[in-house]
Design a protein around this motif. Structure first.
Motif, PDB file in Angstrom:
ATOM      1  N   THR A  75      33.566  13.262  -5.580  1.00 18.55           N
ATOM      2  CA  THR A  75      34.235  14.296  -5.214  1.00 18.55           C
ATOM      3  C   THR A  75      35.015  14.068  -3.754  1.00 18.55           C
ATOM      4  N   LEU A  76      34.268  13.847  -2.808  1.00 16.60           N
ATOM      5  CA  LEU A  76      34.655  13.698  -1.618  1.00 16.60           C
ATOM      6  C   LEU A  76      35.844  12.657  -1.272  1.00 16.60           C
ATOM      7  N   ILE A  77      35.638  11.377  -2.125  1.00 14.39           N
ATOM      8  CA  ILE A  77      36.462  10.302  -2.094  1.00 14.39           C
ATOM      9  C   ILE A  77      37.810  10.670  -2.668  1.00 14.39           C
ATOM     10  N   GLY A  78      37.682  11.570  -3.791  1.00 19.15           N
ATOM     11  CA  GLY A  78      39.027  12.073  -4.573  1.00 19.15           C
ATOM     12  C   GLY A  78      39.726  13.001  -3.751  1.00 19.15           C
ATOM     13  N   LEU A  79      39.029  14.006  -3.130  1.00 17.09           N
ATOM     14  CA  LEU A  79      39.428  14.832  -2.201  1.00 17.09           C
ATOM     15  C   LEU A  79      40.366  14.084  -1.073  1.00 17.09           C
ATOM     16  N   GLY A  80      39.730  13.175  -0.471  1.00 18.45           N
ATOM     17  CA  GLY A  80      40.365  12.278   0.615  1.00 18.45           C
ATOM     18  C   GLY A  80      41.575  11.565   0.249  1.00 18.45           C
ATOM     19  N   GLN A  81      41.549  11.148  -1.185  1.00 13.41           N
ATOM     20  CA  GLN A  81      42.700  10.336  -1.730  1.00 13.41           C
ATOM     21  C   GLN A  81      43.688  11.113  -1.876  1.00 13.41           C
ATOM     22  N   THR A  82      43.264  12.342  -2.274  1.00 12.93           N
ATOM     23  CA  THR A  82      44.555  13.481  -2.738  1.00 12.93           C
ATOM     24  C   THR A  82      45.081  14.190  -1.240  1.00 12.93           C
ATOM     25  N   ILE A  83      44.299  14.575  -0.225  1.00  9.21           N
ATOM     26  CA  ILE A  83      44.699  14.776   0.951  1.00  9.21           C
ATOM     27  C   ILE A  83      45.440  14.038   1.916  1.00  9.21           C
ATOM     28  N   LYS A  84      45.079  12.997   1.854  1.00 12.83           N
ATOM     29  CA  LYS A  84      45.721  12.068   2.760  1.00 12.83           C
ATOM     30  C   LYS A  84      47.262  11.666   2.444  1.00 12.83           C
ATOM     31  N   PRO A  85      47.731  11.642   1.223  1.00 11.74           N
ATOM     32  CA  PRO A  85      49.150  11.577   0.871  1.00 11.74           C
ATOM     33  C   PRO A  85      50.086  12.771   0.806  1.00 11.74           C
ATOM     34  N   LEU A  86      49.210  13.943   0.680  1.00  5.41           N
ATOM     35  CA  LEU A  86      49.796  15.530   0.895  1.00  5.41           C
ATOM     36  C   LEU A  86      50.106  15.661   2.033  1.00  5.41           C
ATOM     37  N   LEU A  87      48.967  15.243   3.222  1.00  9.65           N
ATOM     38  CA  LEU A  87      49.720  15.430   4.599  1.00  9.65           C
ATOM     39  C   LEU A  87      50.486  14.629   5.127  1.00  9.65           C
ATOM     40  N   ARG A  88      50.559  13.254   4.511  1.00 12.35           N
ATOM     41  CA  ARG A  88      51.684  12.382   4.991  1.00 12.35           C
ATOM     42  C   ARG A  88      53.095  12.930   4.413  1.00 12.35           C
ATOM     43  N   LEU A  89      53.067  13.553   3.168  1.00 14.65           N
ATOM     44  CA  LEU A  89      54.098  14.136   2.617  1.00 14.65           C
ATOM     45  C   LEU A  89      54.928  15.326   3.417  1.00 14.65           C
ATOM     46  N   LEU A  90      53.610  16.191   3.889  1.00 19.06           N
ATOM     47  CA  LEU A  90      54.182  17.356   4.752  1.00 19.06           C
ATOM     48  C   LEU A  90      54.623  16.939   6.157  1.00 19.06           C
ATOM     49  N   ARG A  91      54.120  15.872   6.456  1.00 17.82           N
ATOM     50  CA  ARG A  91      54.500  15.592   7.842  1.00 17.82           C
ATOM     51  C   ARG A  91      55.962  14.940   7.792  1.00 17.82           C
ATOM     52  N   ASN A  92      56.194  14.153   6.753  1.00 21.48           N
ATOM     53  CA  ASN A  92      57.474  13.560   6.537  1.00 21.48           C
ATOM     54  C   ASN A  92      58.461  14.713   6.364  1.00 21.48           C
ATOM     55  N   ARG A  93      58.209  15.804   5.436  1.00 23.03           N
ATOM     56  CA  ARG A  93      59.280  16.610   5.057  1.00 23.03           C
ATOM     57  C   ARG A  93      59.369  17.856   6.333  1.00 23.03           C
ATOM     58  N   TYR A  94      58.348  18.083   7.069  1.00 26.32           N
ATOM     59  CA  TYR A  94      58.526  19.233   7.727  1.00 26.32           C
ATOM     60  C   TYR A  94      58.130  18.715   9.206  1.00 26.32           C
ATOM     61  N   GLY A  95      57.921  17.611   9.509  1.00 25.54           N
ATOM     62  CA  GLY A  95      57.809  17.003  11.059  1.00 25.54           C
ATOM     63  C   GLY A  95      56.356  17.145  11.330  1.00 25.54           C
ATOM     64  N   SER A  96      55.883  16.243  12.144  1.00 27.60           N
ATOM     65  CA  SER A  96      54.485  16.244  12.580  1.00 27.60           C
ATOM     66  C   SER A  96      54.294  17.473  13.487  1.00 27.60           C
ATOM     67  N   HIS A  97      55.103  17.902  14.402  1.00 32.92           N
ATOM     68  CA  HIS A  97      54.809  18.971  15.260  1.00 32.92           C
ATOM     69  C   HIS A  97      54.682  20.158  14.659  1.00 32.92           C
ATOM     70  N   ARG A  98      55.350  20.420  13.797  1.00 29.49           N
ATOM     71  CA  ARG A  98      55.266  21.903  13.067  1.00 29.49           C
ATOM     72  C   ARG A  98      54.017  21.978  12.159  1.00 29.49           C
ATOM     73  N   ILE A  99      53.638  21.056  11.638  1.00 28.28           N
ATOM     74  CA  ILE A  99      52.204  20.978  11.018  1.00 28.28           C
ATOM     75  C   ILE A  99      51.110  21.095  11.853  1.00 28.28           C
ATOM     76  N   ALA A 100      51.191  20.192  13.150  1.00 31.27           N
ATOM     77  CA  ALA A 100      50.010  20.201  13.869  1.00 31.27           C
ATOM     78  C   ALA A 100      49.855  21.434  14.746  1.00 31.27           C
ATOM     79  N   THR A 101      51.037  22.231  15.052  1.00 33.25           N
ATOM     80  CA  THR A 101      50.873  23.340  15.914  1.00 33.25           C
ATOM     81  C   THR A 101      51.012  24.781  15.135  1.00 33.25           C
ATOM     82  N   GLY A 102      51.517  24.557  13.902  1.00 32.93           N
ATOM     83  CA  GLY A 102      51.487  25.686  13.111  1.00 32.93           C
ATOM     84  C   GLY A 102      52.850  26.709  13.854  1.00 32.93           C
ATOM     85  N   ASN A 103      53.613  25.935  14.240  1.00 30.12           N
ATOM     86  CA  ASN A 103      55.018  26.655  14.850  1.00 30.12           C
ATOM     87  C   ASN A 103      55.970  26.544  13.966  1.00 30.12           C
ATOM     88  N   PRO A 104      56.417  27.519  13.181  1.00 33.41           N
ATOM     89  CA  PRO A 104      57.503  27.468  12.111  1.00 33.41           C
ATOM     90  C   PRO A 104      58.760  26.837  12.456  1.00 33.41           C
TER      91      PRO A 104
END
Length: 98
Positions: A64-93
């Motif tokens: 379960t943990l491996i599966g979640l890690g394999q799912t969350i890592k690409p999701l975070l990468r997608l969000l960083r690419n789409r919205y920029g790493s600063h907005r995700i890290a700080t929560g600054n919309p």
């Protein structure tokens, strides 16, 4: 027909592993609830509770943990690419730095 052969082979290997492992586990005190003279059904139940249930739970948590890690890592990468790493890290919309 081929699937039944694979299933029977797997079942045979599992049974052989239990035949080899159970005496070793008993001598080491891990199979604490088994008593000489118990029938097959009671032996399998007690050994499953003593050892194999814990192993199954541990493997389930690990998968379960491996599966979640394999799912969350690409999701975070997608969000960083789409919205920029600063907005995700700080929560600054707005994405602007303070």
């Amino acid at each position: 027909m081929m699937r039944s052969h694979k299933f029977l082979r797997t079942l045979f290997i599992f049974a052989l592993a239990m035949i080899i492992a159970n005496p070793i586990l008993y001598r080491r005190g891990i199979l604490a609830n088994w008593q000489p003279g118990m029938d097959v059904v009671d032996t399998v139940f007690v050994n499953n509770v003593d050892v194999y249930l814990s192993i199954s739970i541990g493997l389930t948590v690990a998968v379960t943990l491996i599966g979640l890690g394999q799912t969350i890592k690409p999701l975070l990468r997608l969000l960083r690419n789409r919205y920029g790493s600063h907005r995700i890290a700080t929560g600054n919309p707005s994405g602007q730095r303070p």
